[in-house]
Design a protein around this motif. Structure first.
Motif, short mmCIF file in Angstrom:
data_model
loop_
_atom_site.label_atom_id
_atom_site.label_comp_id
_atom_site.label_asym_id
_atom_site.label_seq_id
_atom_site.Cartn_x
_atom_site.Cartn_y
_atom_site.Cartn_z
N ARG A 1 0.85 -1.19 0.00
CA ARG A 1 0.00 0.00 0.00
C ARG A 1 0.89 1.24 0.00
NH1 ARG A 1 -3.91 0.52 4.97
NH2 ARG A 1 -1.90 0.09 5.94
N GLY A 2 1.46 1.62 1.14
CA GLY A 2 2.35 2.76 1.20
C GLY A 2 1.64 4.09 1.32
N PHE A 3 2.44 5.17 1.29
CA PHE A 3 1.90 6.51 1.53
C PHE A 3 1.05 7.03 0.38
CE2 PHE A 3 5.91 7.59 -0.69
CZ PHE A 3 5.46 8.50 -1.63
N ALA A 4 1.28 6.55 -0.85
CA ALA A 4 0.65 7.16 -2.02
C ALA A 4 -0.88 7.10 -1.97
CB ALA A 4 1.19 6.52 -3.30
N PRO A 5 -1.50 5.93 -1.77
CA PRO A 5 -2.97 5.93 -1.71
C PRO A 5 -3.52 6.67 -0.51
CG PRO A 5 -2.09 3.74 -1.21
CD PRO A 5 -0.96 4.56 -1.73
#
Length: 281
Positions: free
Chosen positions: A39-43
């Motif tokens: 997932r990470g920070f982008a979504p």
């Protein structure tokens, strides 16, 4: 954590299109979710700015050349109102590290995005050795390169009016919980901290951030002590050895320059007003 990191911002401009360019951190590595995906920070950032269109072009292992050559043209095609550029760390770990070339390409990337109407946020990197322990010679070389990269990123951002998230000053950035099992990528908490910091950087440029970024972890896959041991044996030690071999060539070249007194290429340093560099948190 500071409340300001998680607050929503009522900017005057809404984000229709968000583009993220970069390497494995920008791709979400370190924040696993069900199904074997990242997932990470982008979504999380896309949700915070309520972007109608979200494009993550980041790929694992990407260097500045790939962002310049392939990711930038793809980003410009989606006409972003906002863009995050997070790249350069992989370049510091290779024997062909070239500060002048990196600056030219990063300048082109940020200039092109800003000229296309995007508010851009980029990064200044932290002291890597405080998170991932390395042999002394490799640590010292890496620190010098990260310092050079940070000066480049700061100079480029100031030239084009981009915001900068300074990881070294990000509250909690050196806390163990902010990092994944490999100590190279942020954990879910670390990615949430990045999303909040990037949101604040966009807000500082007048963009609306209607939704606050929560620092409460949820939806991620738990990481066990066995995962730590497995990573160390299977990936951690081989990674350190491979970087040491790759940088050995640089050490030999440096020795040769001293013997034959060949001048080294210096990093162009532009005057910096620290108050213009947006400090996360």
């Amino acid at each position: 954590m500071h409340d300001a990191m998680t607050a929503g911002f009522p900017g005057s401009r809404r984000v229709r299109s968000l583009a993220v360019l970069g390497d494995s951190v920008a791709a979400g590595m370190g924040d696993p979710i069900a199904g074997g995906r990242w997932r990470g920070f982008a979504p999380l950032l896309a949700e915070a700015v309520e972007a109608a269109r979200f494009t993550n072009l980041a790929t694992s292992g990407a260097r500045v050349a790939e962002v310049w050559r392939a990711q930038l043209p793809a980003a410009l095609r989606v006409a972003p109102d906002a863009a995050v550029v997070m790249v350069g760390m992989n370049d510091t770990m290779r024997s062909d590290f070239d500060p002048l070339l990196l600056r030219d390409r990063l300048d082109h990337v940020v200039r092109s995005l800003v000229s296309a109407g995007a508010a851009v946020v980029t990064i200044r990197y932290h002291d890597h050795a405080r998170v991932f322990r390395l042999p002394g010679p490799l640590r010292r070389l890496l620190n010098r390169r990260i310092d050079a990269l940070n000066r480049i990123l700061t100079s480029v951002a100031e030239t084009h009016g981009a915001a900068v998230v300074d990881l070294d000053r990000l509250p909690g950035a050196y806390h163990r919980a902010a990092w994944s099992v490999d100590r190279l990528h942020p954990s879910e908490l670390g990615h949430r901290m990045l999303a909040a910091a990037f949101a604040a950087g966009l807000a500082a440029q007048g963009l609306a951030v209607p939704v606050e970024v929560s620092l409460t972890c949820s939806g991620g896959v738990p990481v066990t002590r066995l995962d730590h041991v497995r990573w160390l044996l299977i990936k951690g030690v081989p990674w350190v050895l491979s970087r040491a071999r790759d940088l050995a060539a640089f050490s030999l070249i440096s020795l040769g320059r001293k013997v034959f007194r060949q001048p080294r290429r210096e990093v162009p340093v532009c005057p910096t007003d620290p108050s213009r560099v947006w400090p996360a948190g």
